[in-house]
Design a protein around this motif. Structure first.
Motif, mmCIF file in Angstrom:
data_model
loop_
_atom_site.group_PDB
_atom_site.id
_atom_site.type_symbol
_atom_site.label_atom_id
_atom_site.label_comp_id
_atom_site.label_asym_id
_atom_site.label_seq_id
_atom_site.Cartn_x
_atom_site.Cartn_y
_atom_site.Cartn_z
ATOM 1 N N VAL A 458 0.837 -1.207 0.000
ATOM 2 C CA VAL A 458 0.000 0.000 0.000
ATOM 3 C C VAL A 458 0.867 1.250 0.000
ATOM 4 O O VAL A 458 0.599 2.217 -0.741
ATOM 5 N N PHE A 459 1.926 1.223 0.835
ATOM 6 C CA PHE A 459 2.819 2.396 0.872
ATOM 7 C C PHE A 459 3.518 2.606 -0.471
ATOM 8 O O PHE A 459 3.689 3.737 -0.929
ATOM 9 N N ILE A 460 3.951 1.512 -1.091
ATOM 10 C CA ILE A 460 4.609 1.630 -2.404
ATOM 11 C C ILE A 460 3.626 2.186 -3.435
ATOM 12 O O ILE A 460 3.978 3.047 -4.257
ATOM 13 N N LEU A 461 2.374 1.712 -3.394
ATOM 14 C CA LEU A 461 1.365 2.193 -4.326
ATOM 15 C C LEU A 461 1.107 3.677 -4.109
ATOM 16 O O LEU A 461 1.042 4.465 -5.082
ATOM 17 N N LEU A 462 0.957 4.077 -2.831
ATOM 18 C CA LEU A 462 0.716 5.490 -2.538
ATOM 19 C C LEU A 462 1.904 6.352 -2.970
ATOM 20 O O LEU A 462 1.738 7.460 -3.516
#
Length: 475
Positions: A458-462
């Motif tokens: 999720v952090f990488i996507l954000l």
């Protein structure tokens, strides 16, 4: 004694329209406590209501296949008389006088037996029957109690070993008699046994401490209904024989495999003994002793919606509780008592269900519990899920679903205790958000590694989205 057995045998001659006959006692007297199992229930599983070794009371008395135990009754009667010689100079005369004064009350406890008749159903034969049956039961309970005595001494100071008594030393035989004594049609009124015990004052050695295994219980005085035989034990203080209240503990001692043995419940029983006779909640017989609708989604379906199933080791069998709000991140928690299913479970449940449908229509705890479980368990996956949650300890293999299905189909309740809880559970399941979030949690957060990977992803996507937007506006 012919008539009660003849009455049972005469049922075989009924025609094919028997299923339409409604068996209702002619007079619904308040004294009635022991009933014939309704024909509709009996037809479904005859063996569950029929004694295999011993007849107690009039319903099965005189049946050829049960006559072998009459010799043991005579033997136990003689040994019981020996116990009360110190209290009564002529024990046989005392017992017969006692029975003569109480037999009419005993007769009035049975639904559907004929009035006394000198040719078919004499008062003498009835008295003789309950005399042998009552003395056999009390002597059996006393032998069982003394056989567990820490000092191993009986009322004559001799060593008591279970191997000296054929019934108690033979495991299968003892278990079979225990089961026969719990059948609804195979009972004596509890008040007869209790009063005879009190007035006879039989000599016996009471243990200084009675040790019971505190199994994981489903807590309604019902055995099967225990899940962990390795739990710590409880001690109940003993002492000199207690003729006023001791028979109840002797009975619970004999039915140890079928009665709850938690410290809390034994404290309740001892507290119950302190009450006056008028205040005591009357026990009708041994089936009563071990006893104390909206459609519902199954257990696995509710689990998929986020309902958290939890075992409550201290709860009584019918004590089902629902906790929590109706939003998935704070899921509903359903607490169920532990229940052990073995070869005796169906027999006990069937007889307790029959008892409730005859006598406790307003307090049908077992019927309601069975109805609830039959809705929670629709498939073997549901049964396996509840076993995994330690709510069910399964000793019968793959028959859990069929067991509750059969029992549920035979159970009818006038008021379903769990209707409100079932409605709450159904509404919780029907909310799309609850099912979606639960599925997401099970897929992406089912363990530490998946959860960590999901958070990192999720952090990488954000971060990727943020960088893309930033580059878009800066270019």
């Amino acid at each position: 004694m012919a008539s009660p057995a003849d009455a049972g045998a005469s049922e075989e001659n009924c025609n094919k329209n028997d299923s339409f006959i409604i068996e209702i006692p002619i007079e619904l007297e308040p004294k009635l406590t022991i009933y014939r199992v309704p024909r509709k229930l009996r037809k479904l599983k005859e063996d569950a209501y029929t004694p295999n070794l011993i007849s107690i009371g009039p319903f099965h008395h005189g049946k050829r296949e049960l006559l072998a135990m009459e010799r043991h009754k005579e033997k136990y009667y003689e040994q019981f008389c020996e116990r009360i010689e110190r209290s009564h100079a002529d024990p046989e005369r005392f017992i017969k006088t006692f029975i003569n004064g109480i037999y009419r009350d005993v007769h009035e406890s049975y639904a559907g037996i004929p009035e006394f008749d000198e040719k078919k159903f004499s008062e003498f034969h009835f008295q003789d029957m309950i005399r042998l049956d009552a003395c056999f039961i009390i002597e059996l309970f006393l032998k069982n109690h003394e056989g567990k005595n820490d000092e191993g001494k009986n009322h004559k100071g001799k060593n008591v070993k279970e191997k000296e008594d054929y019934i108690l030393s033979t495991a299968w035989l003892k278990k079979a008699i225990q089961l026969d004594l719990l059948l609804l049609e195979n009972q004596l009124p509890y008040f007869l046994l209790e009063k005879l015990f009190q007035f006879a004052e039989p000599k016996y050695k009471k243990r200084e401490s009675v040790v019971y295994s505190n199994r994981e219980e489903c807590n309604i005085s019902c055995p099967l209904l225990q899940a962990n035989p390795d739990s710590p034990s409880d001690e109940i203080p003993g002492g000199t024989p207690d003729y006023e209240n001791g028979f109840l503990l002797l009975a619970r001692d004999f039915f140890e495999d079928f009665c709850t043995r938690s410290e809390q419940l034994d404290d309740e029983i001892l507290e119950e003994m302190k009450k006056s006779d008028e205040e005591k909640k009357e026990i009708k017989h041994f089936t009563d002793l071990v006893r104390k609708v909206d459609h519902l989604y199954s257990a696995t379906e509710l689990d998929k919606a986020g309902v958290n199933f939890v075992v409550n080791d201290k709860a009584r069998l019918a004590d089902v509780k629902l906790h929590g709000p109706s939003f998935s991140f704070f899921p509903l928690r359903m607490e169920l008592p532990a229940v052990m299913l073995d070869d005796a479970t169906e027999l006990l449940f069937r007889n307790m269900i029959a008892l409730e449908q005859c006598l406790y229509s307003g307090e049908a705890y077992i019927c309601n519990y069975v109805s609830l479980m039959s809705q929670l368990i629709n498939t073997e996956q549901d049964a396996d899920f509840l076993v995994e949650k330690k709510i069910i300890k399964n000793l019968i293999g793959h028959g859990v679903t069929d067991l509750f299905s059969r029992l549920g189909n035979e159970t009818s309740v006038s008021y379903f205790y769990y209707a409100h809880d079932c409605n709450t559970l159904n509404k919780y399941h029907d909310k799309w958000l609850n099912r979606t979030l639960t599925k997401a949690k099970k897929v992406y957060f089912n363990d530490l590694w998946n959860g960590s990977s999901t958070i990192v992803g999720v952090f990488i996507l954000l971060f990727t989205i943020t960088e893309s937007v930033k580059n878009l506006f800066l270019s």
